[in-house]
Design an enzyme around this catalytic site. Structure first.
Site, PDB file in Angstrom:
ATOM      1  CG  ASP A 192       9.691  -5.871   3.963  1.00 13.00           C
ATOM      2  OD1 ASP A 192       9.476  -6.888   4.649  1.00 13.00           O
ATOM      3  OD2 ASP A 192       8.863  -5.406   3.157  1.00 13.00           O
TER       4      ASP A 192
ATOM      5  NE  ARG B  31       0.248 -14.249   1.106  1.00 21.76           N
ATOM      6  CZ  ARG B  31       0.547 -13.362   2.040  1.00 21.76           C
ATOM      7  NH1 ARG B  31       1.691 -12.701   1.992  1.00 21.76           N
ATOM      8  NH2 ARG B  31      -0.284 -13.142   3.038  1.00 21.76           N
ATOM      9  N   GLY B  32      -3.186 -15.421  -1.977  1.00 18.55           N
ATOM     10  CA  GLY B  32      -4.587 -15.640  -2.333  1.00 18.55           C
ATOM     11  C   GLY B  32      -5.231 -14.466  -3.040  1.00 18.55           C
TER      12      GLY B  32
ATOM     13  CB  ILE C  48      -1.934  -9.255   6.299  1.00 18.55           C
ATOM     14  CG1 ILE C  48      -3.117  -9.562   7.225  1.00 18.55           C
ATOM     15  CG2 ILE C  48      -1.216  -7.987   6.752  1.00 18.55           C
ATOM     16  CD1 ILE C  48      -2.747  -9.832   8.650  1.00 18.55           C
ATOM     17  CE1 TYR C  49      -1.779 -10.988   0.426  1.00 17.82           C
ATOM     18  CE2 TYR C  49      -3.824  -9.831  -0.075  1.00 17.82           C
ATOM     19  CZ  TYR C  49      -3.122 -11.011   0.063  1.00 17.82           C
ATOM     20  OH  TYR C  49      -3.746 -12.210  -0.149  1.00 17.82           O
ATOM     21  NE  ARG C  50       5.736  -3.197   0.976  1.00 19.26           N
ATOM     22  CZ  ARG C  50       7.047  -3.340   0.924  1.00 19.26           C
ATOM     23  NH1 ARG C  50       7.699  -3.775   1.992  1.00 19.26           N
ATOM     24  NH2 ARG C  50       7.726  -3.048  -0.165  1.00 19.26           N
TER      25      ARG C  50
ATOM     26  NE  ARG D 117       6.495  -5.029  -2.271  1.00 16.57           N
ATOM     27  CZ  ARG D 117       7.029  -6.245  -2.377  1.00 16.57           C
ATOM     28  NH1 ARG D 117       6.388  -7.274  -1.858  1.00 16.57           N
ATOM     29  NH2 ARG D 117       8.177  -6.424  -2.997  1.00 16.57           N
ATOM     30  CD1 TRP D 118      -1.144  -8.572  -5.650  1.00 12.71           C
ATOM     31  CD2 TRP D 118      -3.030  -8.475  -4.452  1.00 12.71           C
ATOM     32  NE1 TRP D 118      -2.150  -8.231  -6.505  1.00 12.71           N
ATOM     33  CE2 TRP D 118      -3.320  -8.166  -5.796  1.00 12.71           C
ATOM     34  CE3 TRP D 118      -4.066  -8.487  -3.516  1.00 12.71           C
ATOM     35  CZ2 TRP D 118      -4.611  -7.851  -6.231  1.00 12.71           C
ATOM     36  CZ3 TRP D 118      -5.348  -8.177  -3.948  1.00 12.71           C
ATOM     37  CH2 TRP D 118      -5.608  -7.859  -5.284  1.00 12.71           C
TER      38      TRP D 118
ATOM     39  CD  GLU E 273      -7.869 -16.903   4.652  1.00 12.76           C
ATOM     40  OE1 GLU E 273      -6.855 -17.278   4.059  1.00 12.76           O
ATOM     41  OE2 GLU E 273      -8.960 -16.697   4.066  1.00 12.76           O
TER      42      GLU E 273
END
Length: 495
Positions: free
Chosen positions: A287, A194-195, A175-177, A189-190, A238
């Site tokens: 944020d 992160r994966g 989950i990335y914004r 935005r990762w 997941e």
């Protein structure tokens, strides 16, 4: 209770008074945030805004705004039951072979659950009932929330980003914004660890100049959503873990434009690609720290297809100073972390991430201390064992007579069992959250460990203090006499 899709979950929430439908016209620009924030702080229900101003698509907010609803989304009735989820994850991370027939029999339920791990691929799915592609793609159809006054643009906040690295069979969900940049463009935005970002980096190395396929699912079933924020082992998809939570295989369908598989029951799916080198400045945004973050460059996600269910629901949230939805989820997921840590460090009694510490920046650990220097070993273990604690700035280690979740206890231990020089560990130049503007440089900062345990002879030459404790016989006599003394009146008691 298990749920096949988001609507199944919402139906149960409504039956239990955990969902409030709002029929009045509410603006996705700021108004939804204010209503959701007030509701969450009061421990209120999930919110379904049925008539967003300027849109025909309803908006779902505050879905996981209480720890109880997080537990329900994971198929449990109580937050305490999430310890069992953590035990299952600990087993999957490092499964122990059965030690005999009895042990094998005890572990059979876990082995049976593993049968639900493979996905079930469908030929058609609800998430593709309506399709827009090419020039018809227009993100402005979706009531994306603009959460705070100084936010740069509307922000997709609950998108499950689906990627696959060039050398991996499993898909990654994160989950990335995503900042809305135009009718068919978002900024992904990762963070580098992160994966999704790792998959993209590997793709760029293996396929220079080629487009990287990406899909984003909005409004998936609760098990899939929560699997994306749970510390599943790196070797486990997941989707597989969602199948374990749900009790049956995750149903997926192939994207129309690439080979990625998306949740079949998702409300909305965005398909597209990232062009290597296509970057854009993202932010600022309010944020989970309670501040607006810095502007930084991230990849641009070009959307080629939008597919959705009939009468789709847009799932959204806001982030701000705790408590917000991520902080509430952190409280619930804290229970998942404990058995995972105890599997590796059996001396850990409890582990707590205070929500006011942004749910990951400060940790309190209680241990059964066994030797001098033990607290420092545990600090290093916390920072290095799970990727989720890479950005934890402060680790406080206490003895098991301290309640990790009671600040009165923790502060007492810090102020009576610590020498600031001897018992503080400082480590410089470690990975730090890019949103942490207090660090000297972006993404790199220091960590502090506080050893608030009783000190052993090898750790101090001084005689150590003994805690004051009343004689148990005296306590028992006064317990029997207490009501008769009537020191507090009924009026005092009510106060």
């Amino acid at each position: 209770m298990k749920y096949r899709d988001l609507r199944d979950f919402l139906s149960l929430l409504e039956q239990r008074g955990e969902l409030k439908r709002i029929s009045q016209p509410i603006d996705p620009y700021l108004e939804m945030t204010e209503i959701a924030d007030r509701t969450l702080r009061a421990g209120g229900p999930a919110l379904l805004f049925e008539n967003p101003k300027g849109y025909s698509m309803p908006v779902l907010c505050n879905l996981f705004g209480t720890a109880k609803r997080v537990a329900m989304g994971m198929g449990q009735e109580d937050v305490s039951a999430l310890r069992d989820v953590g035990k299952l994850l600990a087993f999957l991370k490092e499964p122990d072979p059965p030690k005999g027939f009895r042990d094998l029999f005890d572990k059979l339920p876990k082995f049976k659950q593993v049968l639900n791990m493979p996905t079930k691929r469908l030929n058609s799915a609800p998430c593709q009932e309506q399709v827009w592609q090419g020039e018809d793609v227009d993100l402005s159809r979706i009531p994306v929330m603009h959460c705070w006054p100084e936010d740069a643009a509307p922000l997709v906040s609950w998108g499950l980003t689906i990627t696959r690295g060039p050398h991996k069979e499993r898909q990654n969900l994160g989950i990335y914004r995503q900042q809305v940049l135009g009718k068919n463009k978002l900024i992904m935005r990762w963070l580098s660890h992160r994966g999704g970002a790792l998959d993209y980096q590997e793709w760029c190395e293996a396929h220079p100049g080629e487009r990287f396929p990406v899909a984003v699912a909005l409004g998936a079933d609760p098990a899939t959503i929560l699997a994306a924020v749970t510390p599943v082992p790196d070797t486990l998809s997941e989707y597989a873990f969602a199948g374990l939570l749900r009790g049956h295989k995750t149903e997926v369908v192939k994207c129309l434009s690439n080979d990625l598989e998306v949740p079949a029951s998702a409300e909305i799916v965005l398909e597209g690609y990232i062009e290597q080198g296509d970057m854009a400045p993202e932010g600022p945004y309010g944020d989970h720290t309670g501040y607006y973050n810095e502007i930084d460059n991230f990849p641009v996600f070009t959307v080629t297809h939008i597919t959705q269910r009939q009468d789709a629901i847009y799932h959204s949230t806001y982030t701000g100073r705790p408590p917000d939805e991520p902080a509430v989820m952190g409280v619930a997921l804290n229970e998942v972390f404990v058995p995972i840590l105890q599997k590796q460090f059996p001396e850990i009694v409890d582990f707590y991430l205070p929500p006011e510490g942004c749910s990951y920046r400060l940790a309190v650990v209680t241990i059964k201390k066994q030797y001098a220097g033990h607290a420092k070993r545990v600090m290093m273990g916390i920072w290095s064992f799970l990727r989720q604690f890479m950005y934890t700035k402060f680790v406080i280690v206490c003895d098991d007579d301290i309640n990790a979740r009671d600040w009165n206890d923790v502060i007492w231990a810090i102020t009576t069992r610590m020498d600031p020089s001897r018992d503080t560990v400082l480590i410089e130049n470690t990975p730090i959250d890019y949103l942490d503007f207090a660090s000297p440089v972006s993404g790199l900062g220091s960590k502090m460990g506080l050893d608030a345990t009783n000190k052993w002879p090898a750790e101090t030459p001084r005689e150590w203090g003994r805690p004051i404790k009343m004689d148990e016989d005296v306590r028992a006599r006064i317990d029997a006499l207490w009501d008769e003394l009537a020191i507090f009146s009924d009026k005092d008691a009510k106060r």
